[in-house]
Motif scaffolding. Structure first.
Motif, PDB file in Angstrom:
ATOM      1  N   GLN A 206       0.827  -1.212   0.000  1.00 49.93           N
ATOM      2  CA  GLN A 206       0.000   0.000   0.000  1.00 49.93           C
ATOM      3  C   GLN A 206       0.861   1.261   0.000  1.00 49.93           C
ATOM      4  OE1 GLN A 206      -2.759  -0.218   3.289  1.00 49.93           O
ATOM      5  NE2 GLN A 206      -4.113  -1.625   2.197  1.00 49.93           N
ATOM      6  N   GLY A 207       2.082   1.129   0.497  1.00 44.47           N
ATOM      7  CA  GLY A 207       2.979   2.288   0.551  1.00 44.47           C
ATOM      8  C   GLY A 207       3.806   2.491  -0.709  1.00 44.47           C
ATOM      9  N   ASP A 208       3.498   1.750  -1.783  1.00 44.83           N
ATOM     10  CA  ASP A 208       4.236   1.897  -3.047  1.00 44.83           C
ATOM     11  C   ASP A 208       4.175   3.357  -3.495  1.00 44.83           C
ATOM     12  OD1 ASP A 208       4.991   1.932  -5.836  1.00 44.83           O
ATOM     13  OD2 ASP A 208       4.660  -0.232  -5.881  1.00 44.83           O
ATOM     14  N   GLU A 209       5.352   3.970  -3.652  1.00 45.26           N
ATOM     15  CA  GLU A 209       5.413   5.388  -4.016  1.00 45.26           C
ATOM     16  C   GLU A 209       5.392   5.608  -5.533  1.00 45.26           C
ATOM     17  OE1 GLU A 209       9.646   3.873  -3.870  1.00 45.26           O
ATOM     18  OE2 GLU A 209       7.755   3.465  -2.832  1.00 45.26           O
ATOM     19  N   VAL A 210       5.410   4.522  -6.298  1.00 52.41           N
ATOM     20  CA  VAL A 210       5.452   4.619  -7.758  1.00 52.41           C
ATOM     21  C   VAL A 210       4.112   4.225  -8.383  1.00 52.41           C
ATOM     22  CG1 VAL A 210       6.591   3.771  -9.853  1.00 52.41           C
ATOM     23  CG2 VAL A 210       7.931   4.133  -7.762  1.00 52.41           C
ATOM     24  N   LEU A 211       3.518   3.145  -7.880  1.00 54.75           N
ATOM     25  CA  LEU A 211       2.284   2.607  -8.444  1.00 54.75           C
ATOM     26  C   LEU A 211       1.159   2.619  -7.412  1.00 54.75           C
ATOM     27  CD1 LEU A 211       3.951  -0.474 -10.192  1.00 54.75           C
ATOM     28  CD2 LEU A 211       3.181   1.622 -11.313  1.00 54.75           C
ATOM     29  N   ASP A 212      -0.073   2.736  -7.890  1.00 51.60           N
ATOM     30  CA  ASP A 212      -1.241   2.791  -7.009  1.00 51.60           C
ATOM     31  C   ASP A 212      -1.638   1.370  -6.605  1.00 51.60           C
ATOM     32  OD1 ASP A 212      -3.830   2.899  -5.933  1.00 51.60           O
ATOM     33  OD2 ASP A 212      -4.415   4.576  -7.208  1.00 51.60           O
ATOM     34  N   TRP A 213      -1.588   1.094  -5.309  1.00 51.07           N
ATOM     35  CA  TRP A 213      -1.865  -0.269  -4.840  1.00 51.07           C
ATOM     36  C   TRP A 213      -3.290  -0.699  -5.175  1.00 51.07           C
ATOM     37  CZ3 TRP A 213      -5.546  -1.857  -1.338  1.00 51.07           C
ATOM     38  CH2 TRP A 213      -6.157  -0.884  -0.565  1.00 51.07           C
ATOM     39  N   ARG A 214      -4.245   0.240  -5.199  1.00 47.80           N
ATOM     40  CA  ARG A 214      -5.630  -0.119  -5.506  1.00 47.80           C
ATOM     41  C   ARG A 214      -5.757  -0.594  -6.954  1.00 47.80           C
ATOM     42  NH1 ARG A 214      -5.269   3.756  -2.200  1.00 47.80           N
ATOM     43  NH2 ARG A 214      -5.603   5.713  -3.161  1.00 47.80           N
ATOM     44  N   GLU A 215      -5.006   0.055  -7.826  1.00 51.99           N
ATOM     45  CA  GLU A 215      -5.012  -0.337  -9.232  1.00 51.99           C
ATOM     46  C   GLU A 215      -4.407  -1.738  -9.394  1.00 51.99           C
ATOM     47  OE1 GLU A 215      -4.649   2.567 -12.996  1.00 51.99           O
ATOM     48  OE2 GLU A 215      -2.720   2.113 -12.081  1.00 51.99           O
ATOM     49  N   MET A 216      -3.330  -1.993  -8.642  1.00 53.27           N
ATOM     50  CA  MET A 216      -2.691  -3.317  -8.703  1.00 53.27           C
ATOM     51  C   MET A 216      -3.646  -4.396  -8.199  1.00 53.27           C
ATOM     52  SD  MET A 216       1.282  -2.696  -7.563  1.00 53.27           S
ATOM     53  CE  MET A 216       1.194  -1.378  -6.360  1.00 53.27           C
ATOM     54  N   ALA A 217      -4.267  -4.142  -7.060  1.00 54.05           N
ATOM     55  CA  ALA A 217      -5.198  -5.127  -6.480  1.00 54.05           C
ATOM     56  C   ALA A 217      -6.380  -5.360  -7.419  1.00 54.05           C
ATOM     57  CB  ALA A 217      -5.666  -4.664  -5.113  1.00 54.05           C
ATOM     58  N   GLY A 218      -6.865  -4.288  -8.032  1.00 51.20           N
ATOM     59  CA  GLY A 218      -7.996  -4.401  -8.943  1.00 51.20           C
ATOM     60  C   GLY A 218      -7.663  -5.142 -10.228  1.00 51.20           C
ATOM     61  N   ARG A 219      -6.388  -5.089 -10.629  1.00 50.42           N
ATOM     62  CA  ARG A 219      -5.964  -5.753 -11.866  1.00 50.42           C
ATOM     63  C   ARG A 219      -5.953  -7.276 -11.719  1.00 50.42           C
ATOM     64  NH1 ARG A 219      -4.597  -8.968 -14.898  1.00 50.42           N
ATOM     65  NH2 ARG A 219      -3.025  -8.957 -16.545  1.00 50.42           N
ATOM     66  N   TYR A 220      -5.732  -7.762 -10.504  1.00 50.47           N
ATOM     67  CA  TYR A 220      -5.590  -9.210 -10.274  1.00 50.47           C
ATOM     68  C   TYR A 220      -6.670  -9.729  -9.316  1.00 50.47           C
ATOM     69  CZ  TYR A 220      -1.200  -8.676 -12.703  1.00 50.47           C
ATOM     70  OH  TYR A 220      -0.248  -8.407 -13.674  1.00 50.47           O
ATOM     71  N   PRO A 221      -7.951  -9.610  -9.693  1.00 51.99           N
ATOM     72  CA  PRO A 221      -9.027  -9.978  -8.768  1.00 51.99           C
ATOM     73  C   PRO A 221      -9.053 -11.469  -8.435  1.00 51.99           C
ATOM     74  CG  PRO A 221      -9.922  -9.593 -10.965  1.00 51.99           C
ATOM     75  CD  PRO A 221      -8.485  -9.180 -10.997  1.00 51.99           C
ATOM     76  N   GLN A 222      -8.543 -12.307  -9.325  1.00 48.57           N
ATOM     77  CA  GLN A 222      -8.587 -13.751  -9.083  1.00 48.57           C
ATOM     78  C   GLN A 222      -7.305 -14.281  -8.436  1.00 48.57           C
ATOM     79  OE1 GLN A 222     -10.440 -16.000 -12.437  1.00 48.57           O
ATOM     80  NE2 GLN A 222     -10.711 -13.975 -13.322  1.00 48.57           N
ATOM     81  N   ALA A 223      -6.339 -13.390  -8.245  1.00 51.06           N
ATOM     82  CA  ALA A 223      -5.060 -13.813  -7.664  1.00 51.06           C
ATOM     83  C   ALA A 223      -5.186 -13.982  -6.153  1.00 51.06           C
ATOM     84  CB  ALA A 223      -3.981 -12.781  -7.963  1.00 51.06           C
ATOM     85  N   GLN A 224      -4.331 -14.833  -5.609  1.00 54.06           N
ATOM     86  CA  GLN A 224      -4.120 -14.829  -4.159  1.00 54.06           C
ATOM     87  C   GLN A 224      -3.358 -13.531  -3.892  1.00 54.06           C
ATOM     88  OE1 GLN A 224      -2.102 -18.307  -2.553  1.00 54.06           O
ATOM     89  NE2 GLN A 224      -1.274 -17.106  -0.883  1.00 54.06           N
ATOM     90  N   GLN A 225      -3.912 -12.661  -3.069  1.00 54.70           N
ATOM     91  CA  GLN A 225      -3.283 -11.360  -2.850  1.00 54.70           C
ATOM     92  C   GLN A 225      -2.756 -11.222  -1.431  1.00 54.70           C
ATOM     93  OE1 GLN A 225      -5.613  -7.936  -3.923  1.00 54.70           O
ATOM     94  NE2 GLN A 225      -6.015  -8.665  -6.011  1.00 54.70           N
TER      95      GLN A 225
END
Length: 194
Positions: A148-167
């Motif tokens: 969540q503290g990623d200063e380069v990429l938005d963590w919400r966008e990352m989580a939303g991109r991989y909805p079926q992944a084990q996160q």
């Protein structure tokens, strides 16, 4: 099925000398010496990078290979996993590098050796667009480790991109995943390294 062949893909301006690539290589060598591990230096061209990877894994057994990718390497890992039908692990994966890297067109330096320069060309943007696997269901299990503290990429966008992944979504953290070593046992278990 266990993993006998493991591919690691580094991020933009990075290299096989990155901390996570070296930690992974060391872990595999120490705990899984029979596993074939490959972390190539990726060229700046996305098309050339995936051609190099495709050539390098051409003889790998699809049923027992896996891929790990960090940042832009995570975006690439999704492409490899889709085409090879293999499990993938994404570490703070780039979701839309065609959008995000447009501002980097021009001469760049690498993180690990600032004297090393390369050009990120305008045509690389359309090459990234051609590799985009968004909207396709995963062809094999996915694990996404997202800070969540990623200063380069938005963590919400990352989580939303991989909805079926084990996160695994970390409170805090950073883009480099400085505590990556803490998650290597999970990666090892997820990939069932031989």
């Amino acid at each position: 099925m266990t993993t006998t062949h493991l591919l690691y893909l580094h991020g933009f301006r990075s290299s096989p000398s990155s901390a996570k690539a070296r930690q992974t290589a060391t872990h595999v060598a120490a705990h899984h010496p029979s596993v074939t591990f490959w972390c190539p230096q990726l060229p700046p061209s996305p098309q050339a990078a995936m051609a190099l990877v495709a050539q390098g894994i051409a003889d790998w057994p699809r049923k027992s290979m896996a891929v790990i990718g960090s940042s832009l390497g995570g975006f690439y890992a999704s492409w490899v996993a889709q085409h090879a039908g293999c499990p993938s692990v994404m570490l703070n994966p780039a979701v839309d590098p065609a959008r995000d890297l447009a501002r980097y067109i021009g001469e760049q330096t690498t993180w690990h050796d600032p004297s090393e320069r390369f050009y990120f060309l305008p045509e690389y943007i359309s090459e990234l667009q051609a590799l985009d696997m968004r909207g396709r269901p995963p062809s094999a299990p996915e694990l996404a480790i997202i800070a969540q503290g990623d200063e380069v990429l938005d963590w919400r966008e990352m989580a939303g991109r991989y909805p079926q992944a084990q996160q695994v979504v970390l409170n805090g953290g950073d883009h480099a995943l400085g505590n990556y070593g803490d998650y290597l046992p999970l990666v090892d278990q997820f990939l069932r390294l031989a």
